[in-house]
Scaffold this active site. Structure first.
Site, mmCIF file in Angstrom:
data_model
loop_
_atom_site.group_PDB
_atom_site.id
_atom_site.type_symbol
_atom_site.label_atom_id
_atom_site.label_comp_id
_atom_site.label_asym_id
_atom_site.label_seq_id
_atom_site.Cartn_x
_atom_site.Cartn_y
_atom_site.Cartn_z
ATOM 1 N N ASP A 11 0.861 -1.186 0.000
ATOM 2 C CA ASP A 11 0.000 0.000 0.000
ATOM 3 C C ASP A 11 0.897 1.235 0.000
ATOM 4 O O ASP A 11 1.641 1.471 0.950
ATOM 5 C CB ASP A 11 -0.905 -0.014 1.235
ATOM 6 C CG ASP A 11 -2.005 1.034 1.165
ATOM 7 O OD1 ASP A 11 -2.163 1.655 0.096
ATOM 8 O OD2 ASP A 11 -2.702 1.218 2.174
ATOM 9 N N ASP A 106 -2.542 2.337 -6.346
ATOM 10 C CA ASP A 106 -1.521 2.393 -5.301
ATOM 11 C C ASP A 106 -1.561 1.223 -4.328
ATOM 12 O O ASP A 106 -0.974 1.284 -3.256
ATOM 13 C CB ASP A 106 -1.650 3.701 -4.519
ATOM 14 C CG ASP A 106 -2.991 3.827 -3.810
ATOM 15 O OD1 ASP A 106 -3.923 3.103 -4.182
ATOM 16 O OD2 ASP A 106 -3.101 4.652 -2.886
ATOM 17 N N GLU A 107 -2.210 0.154 -4.713
ATOM 18 C CA GLU A 107 -2.414 -0.943 -3.761
ATOM 19 C C GLU A 107 -2.532 -2.259 -4.520
ATOM 20 O O GLU A 107 -3.198 -2.335 -5.546
ATOM 21 C CB GLU A 107 -3.690 -0.667 -2.974
ATOM 22 C CG GLU A 107 -3.989 -1.602 -1.849
ATOM 23 C CD GLU A 107 -5.296 -1.244 -1.164
ATOM 24 O OE1 GLU A 107 -5.638 -1.940 -0.199
ATOM 25 O OE2 GLU A 107 -5.988 -0.294 -1.601
#
EC number: 2.7.7.7
Length: 355
Positions: A11, A106-107
């Protein structure tokens, strides 16, 4: 019995804001947020940690955020840039595994169960990934390592920002027993309040209940709560990403300006590219890789790539491309050199043989 898995959840830390601070370091110590304007009745997509000290958070209305932090610097969403950086992050993931499940820009989940790098240690792999993201992209990421997906996700939040938290198979039972139910993915304020009204604060409390109690109160989601509270999560990392290219790149120890130095770096990267092609595309002969590419990153962090179709896959054709793309330098030093090939489409008979 299911195979014991090694799952990493990565993350990125305040991703959009972090990218903006990287692009403009003068913003680093100032409260900034990325999101829509007050006129657009916008909300914050994310904000950096100086802004969070004022109580700001993602999804907060921009107007409210400006009241809490009048000096807030509000930036518009630059989705093209964020997608580009997200792709670079995923390329780092692919150095270790192709079993990647992106959740957003983003993860992502990574299944490194069969990974041989770092002696097969998921913890070391996660640390290497975080280090590569920082050294190459100048961004920080938090990581969670666990044998179950939901625990890996929870773990990545334990030591934010820029941290790692590991839950080994032997630690699962004790960790889950004391885990607040509010930490379970999907348990929001409303569900959390209902659980509290039932006298349920931790997963250990749920372990004392029969499944039917939660099913009657929460329906299908009640089963999910019960399973997670018992350390059960049979979901696998699902990769829907179809690989289109194979590449290798390296950030240089020192910036270079001489084309001959660039060729030396290319010569070093070329055999690594060959190895990666063999590993990623074992059924496709080298002669079918004809679309070649060279990538340069300059000292100002601008990136340029040049792709062309060649008669054959060979070292000399990459050198030709390097000489051509070197002309774009315009006096700037080079800090990264990369090579890549586009994976050719498989013929019908090859596709059928997979089944």
């Amino acid at each position: 019995m299911h195979k014991l898995r090694k799952i990493i959840h990565i993350d990125m830390d305040c991703f959009y804001a972090a990218v903006e601070m990287r692009e403009n370091p003068a913003l680093r110590d100032k409260p900034i947020a990325v999101g829509g304007s007050v006129q657009q009745r916008g909300v914050l997509t994310t904000c950096n940690y100086p802004a969070r000290k004022f109580g700001l958070h993602s999804a907060m209305p921009t107007g409210q955020a400006l009241k809490l932090c009048p000096d807030l610097i509000l930036l518009p969403v630059n989705i093209t840039l964020y997608k580009q950086v997200s792709h670079q992050i995923k390329q780092i993931f692919h150095r270790y595994t192709d079993n990647i499940e992106p959740l957003s820009l983003d993860e992502a989940y990574l299944d490194v169960t069969d990974c041989v790098q770092c002696s097969g240690s998921a913890t070391w792999i996660a640390e290497e990934i975080r280090r590569a993201i920082f050294n190459e992209l100048h961004l920080t990421a938090s990581a969670g390592v666990a044998p179950l997906k939901f625990l890996a996700k929870i773990a990545s939040d334990q030591n934010k920002p820029n941290g790692i938290f590991v839950i080994t198979p032997g630690e699962v039972d004790n960790f889950v027993k004391t885990l607040p139910l509010s930490k379970i993915p999907g348990v929001g304020k409303v569900t959390g309040q209902k659980l509290l009204q039932m006298g349920l604060k931790t997963c250990g409390d749920v372990q004392k209940l029969d499944l039917t109690v939660l099913l009657n109160r929460f329906g299908k989601f009640g089963q999910r709560i019960w399973q997670y509270s018992h350390g059960i999560d049979e979901r696998e990392v699902q990769s829907h990403w179809q690989r289109k290219s194979v590449g290798v790149e390296d950030t240089l120890l020192r910036n270079i300006t001489d084309i001959e130095q660039g060729i030396v770096e290319l010569e070093r990267l070329y055999p690594i590219l060959e190895q990666r092609i063999k590993r990623a595309c074992p059924d496709i002969p080298f002669e079918r890789f004809r679309k070649l590419g060279v990538k340069l990153k300059f000292e100002d962090f601008q990136v340029t790539t040049l792709e062309k179709s060649a008669v054959e896959f060979k070292r000399e054709n990459f050198i030709v491309l390097l000489r051509q793309i070197w002309q774009r330098r315009q006096g700037r030093a080079i800090r990264l050199v990369g090579l890549q090939v586009t994976i050719p489409e498989q013929k019908a008979e090859q596709q059928m043989s997979l089944w």
